[in-house]
Design a protein around this motif. Structure first.
Motif, PDB file in Angstrom:
ATOM      1  N   UNK A   1      62.480  64.024  -8.796  1.00 36.69           N
ATOM      2  CA  UNK A   1      61.523  64.639  -7.637  1.00 36.69           C
ATOM      3  C   UNK A   1      62.685  65.289  -6.801  1.00 36.69           C
ATOM      4  N   UNK A   2      63.794  65.103  -6.850  1.00 35.82           N
ATOM      5  CA  UNK A   2      64.909  65.880  -5.945  1.00 35.82           C
ATOM      6  C   UNK A   2      64.936  67.431  -6.261  1.00 35.82           C
ATOM      7  N   UNK A   3      64.874  67.522  -7.568  1.00 37.59           N
ATOM      8  CA  UNK A   3      64.884  69.093  -8.098  1.00 37.59           C
ATOM      9  C   UNK A   3      63.826  69.922  -8.191  1.00 37.59           C
ATOM     10  N   UNK A   4      62.682  69.371  -7.839  1.00 32.95           N
ATOM     11  CA  UNK A   4      61.120  69.960  -8.104  1.00 32.95           C
ATOM     12  C   UNK A   4      61.020  70.682  -6.657  1.00 32.95           C
ATOM     13  N   UNK A   5      60.525  71.497  -6.643  1.00 32.31           N
ATOM     14  CA  UNK A   5      59.810  72.457  -5.542  1.00 32.31           C
ATOM     15  C   UNK A   5      58.315  71.893  -5.478  1.00 32.31           C
ATOM     16  N   UNK A   6      58.060  71.886  -4.119  1.00 35.66           N
ATOM     17  CA  UNK A   6      56.666  71.327  -3.654  1.00 35.66           C
ATOM     18  C   UNK A   6      56.083  72.204  -2.588  1.00 35.66           C
ATOM     19  N   UNK A   7      55.047  72.339  -2.373  1.00 37.70           N
ATOM     20  CA  UNK A   7      54.351  73.486  -1.331  1.00 37.70           C
ATOM     21  C   UNK A   7      53.581  72.454  -0.457  1.00 37.70           C
ATOM     22  N   UNK A   8      53.830  73.004   0.957  1.00 43.62           N
ATOM     23  CA  UNK A   8      53.004  72.283   1.967  1.00 43.62           C
ATOM     24  C   UNK A   8      52.279  73.517   2.698  1.00 43.62           C
ATOM     25  N   UNK A   9      51.224  72.918   3.633  1.00 44.84           N
ATOM     26  CA  UNK A   9      50.574  73.815   4.427  1.00 44.84           C
ATOM     27  C   UNK A   9      51.168  73.644   5.803  1.00 44.84           C
ATOM     28  N   UNK A  10      51.363  74.692   6.282  1.00 41.70           N
ATOM     29  CA  UNK A  10      51.756  74.411   7.929  1.00 41.70           C
ATOM     30  C   UNK A  10      51.006  75.432   8.805  1.00 41.70           C
ATOM     31  N   UNK A  11      50.880  74.997  10.002  1.00 39.22           N
ATOM     32  CA  UNK A  11      50.225  75.798  11.048  1.00 39.22           C
ATOM     33  C   UNK A  11      51.250  76.938  11.482  1.00 39.22           C
ATOM     34  N   UNK A  12      50.759  78.263  11.800  1.00 32.70           N
ATOM     35  CA  UNK A  12      51.493  79.356  12.398  1.00 32.70           C
ATOM     36  C   UNK A  12      51.660  79.048  13.689  1.00 32.70           C
ATOM     37  N   UNK A  13      50.636  78.513  14.540  1.00 37.04           N
ATOM     38  CA  UNK A  13      50.602  78.298  15.783  1.00 37.04           C
ATOM     39  C   UNK A  13      51.676  77.031  16.490  1.00 37.04           C
ATOM     40  N   UNK A  14      51.394  76.049  15.804  1.00 33.93           N
ATOM     41  CA  UNK A  14      52.378  74.656  16.476  1.00 33.93           C
ATOM     42  C   UNK A  14      53.250  74.430  15.513  1.00 33.93           C
ATOM     43  N   UNK A  15      53.533  74.806  14.071  1.00 32.44           N
ATOM     44  CA  UNK A  15      54.355  74.269  13.089  1.00 32.44           C
ATOM     45  C   UNK A  15      54.101  73.058  12.874  1.00 32.44           C
ATOM     46  N   UNK A  16      53.068  72.418  12.932  1.00 24.97           N
ATOM     47  CA  UNK A  16      52.573  71.125  12.321  1.00 24.97           C
ATOM     48  C   UNK A  16      52.137  71.214  10.854  1.00 24.97           C
ATOM     49  N   UNK A  17      52.510  70.334  10.062  1.00 24.85           N
ATOM     50  CA  UNK A  17      52.291  70.182   8.655  1.00 24.85           C
ATOM     51  C   UNK A  17      50.830  69.779   8.455  1.00 24.85           C
ATOM     52  N   UNK A  18      50.129  70.055   7.416  1.00 23.25           N
ATOM     53  CA  UNK A  18      48.866  69.390   6.999  1.00 23.25           C
ATOM     54  C   UNK A  18      49.036  68.149   6.532  1.00 23.25           C
ATOM     55  N   UNK A  19      48.213  66.998   7.227  1.00 23.09           N
ATOM     56  CA  UNK A  19      48.419  65.811   6.820  1.00 23.09           C
ATOM     57  C   UNK A  19      46.981  65.090   6.350  1.00 23.09           C
ATOM     58  N   UNK A  20      46.806  63.952   5.889  1.00 25.22           N
ATOM     59  CA  UNK A  20      45.672  63.432   5.738  1.00 25.22           C
ATOM     60  C   UNK A  20      45.736  62.168   6.123  1.00 25.22           C
ATOM     61  N   UNK A  21      44.650  61.526   6.789  1.00 23.23           N
ATOM     62  CA  UNK A  21      44.456  59.949   7.021  1.00 23.23           C
ATOM     63  C   UNK A  21      43.340  59.418   6.495  1.00 23.23           C
ATOM     64  N   UNK A  22      43.852  58.956   5.247  1.00 19.90           N
ATOM     65  CA  UNK A  22      42.913  58.551   4.145  1.00 19.90           C
ATOM     66  C   UNK A  22      41.896  56.976   4.859  1.00 19.90           C
ATOM     67  N   UNK A  23      42.509  56.488   5.679  1.00 18.56           N
ATOM     68  CA  UNK A  23      41.438  55.276   6.297  1.00 18.56           C
ATOM     69  C   UNK A  23      41.134  55.557   7.558  1.00 18.56           C
ATOM     70  N   UNK A  24      41.272  56.576   8.153  1.00 18.29           N
ATOM     71  CA  UNK A  24      40.924  56.763   9.575  1.00 18.29           C
ATOM     72  C   UNK A  24      41.810  55.755  10.469  1.00 18.29           C
ATOM     73  N   UNK A  25      43.047  55.641  10.279  1.00 14.70           N
ATOM     74  CA  UNK A  25      43.926  54.814  11.180  1.00 14.70           C
ATOM     75  C   UNK A  25      45.030  55.763  11.358  1.00 14.70           C
ATOM     76  N   UNK A  26      46.078  55.084  12.013  1.00 13.32           N
ATOM     77  CA  UNK A  26      47.270  55.923  12.643  1.00 13.32           C
ATOM     78  C   UNK A  26      48.045  56.316  11.287  1.00 13.32           C
ATOM     79  N   UNK A  27      47.996  55.775  10.385  1.00 14.65           N
ATOM     80  CA  UNK A  27      48.733  56.568   9.180  1.00 14.65           C
ATOM     81  C   UNK A  27      48.606  57.719   8.749  1.00 14.65           C
ATOM     82  N   UNK A  28      49.458  58.647   8.688  1.00 12.33           N
ATOM     83  CA  UNK A  28      49.334  59.988   8.248  1.00 12.33           C
ATOM     84  C   UNK A  28      50.109  60.159   7.118  1.00 12.33           C
ATOM     85  N   UNK A  29      49.672  61.119   6.178  1.00 13.44           N
ATOM     86  CA  UNK A  29      50.486  61.291   4.798  1.00 13.44           C
ATOM     87  C   UNK A  29      50.358  62.981   4.837  1.00 13.44           C
ATOM     88  N   UNK A  30      51.616  63.420   4.341  1.00 11.87           N
ATOM     89  CA  UNK A  30      52.089  64.706   4.474  1.00 11.87           C
ATOM     90  C   UNK A  30      51.453  65.238   2.986  1.00 11.87           C
TER      91      UNK A  30
END
Length: 97
Positions: A1-30
Motif C-alpha cells: 500500500x505504501x508504493x501505490x498511488x491513490x486518488x482523493x476528491x478535495x474541495x477547491x474552496x476550503x481544502x476539505x477531503x470528500x468523506x463518508x459517514x456510513x452509519x450517520x455517526x461521528x466517524x468519517x472515512x476518507x
C-alpha cells in the motif's frame, strides 16, 4: 500500500477531503479511489452540480496515515465501484499504512 498511488476528491474552496459517514455517526472515512478516472466518474455520477468546486488529487500510500491523523478520519473508504457506489470501509487500526 505504501508504493501505490491513490486518488482523493478535495474541495477547491476550503481544502476539505470528500468523506463518508456510513452509519450517520461521528466517524468519517476518507474516500480513496484506485484510478483518477474512477474519482471523476464518482463526481459525475453523484455530484455533477458540484464538480466545478471539487478536484481530484493523487496521494501516495505513505501519505495516507498523516492525512487521516491530521483531518481526524476514523479510516478509509476504498471505492471499488464509483457508479453504484460500492465502498469498503476500513478503520485506521485494521490496515497497515
Amino acid at each position: 500500500m505504501f508504493t501505490e498511488i491513490y486518488y482523493l476528491i478535495r474541495s477547491r474552496t476550503d481544502g476539505k477531503y470528500l468523506a463518508a459517514r456510513p452509519n450517520d455517526d461521528e466517524k468519517s472515512y476518507l474516500l480513496l479511489f484506485k484510478e483518477d478516472f474512477d474519482a471523476m466518474s464518482y463526481l459525475n455520477a453523484h455530484a455533477g452540480d458540484l464538480a466545478n468546486r471539487l478536484s481530484v488529487e493523487s496521494i501516495s500510500g505513505g501519505q495516507i496515515s498523516s492525512v487521516l491523523q491530521r483531518w481526524g478520519f476514523q479510516g478509509i473508504g476504498m471505492v471499488s465501484d464509483p457508479l453504484l457506489p460500492k465502498i469498503d470501509f476500513l478503520e485506521r487500526n485494521k490496515f497497515s499504512i
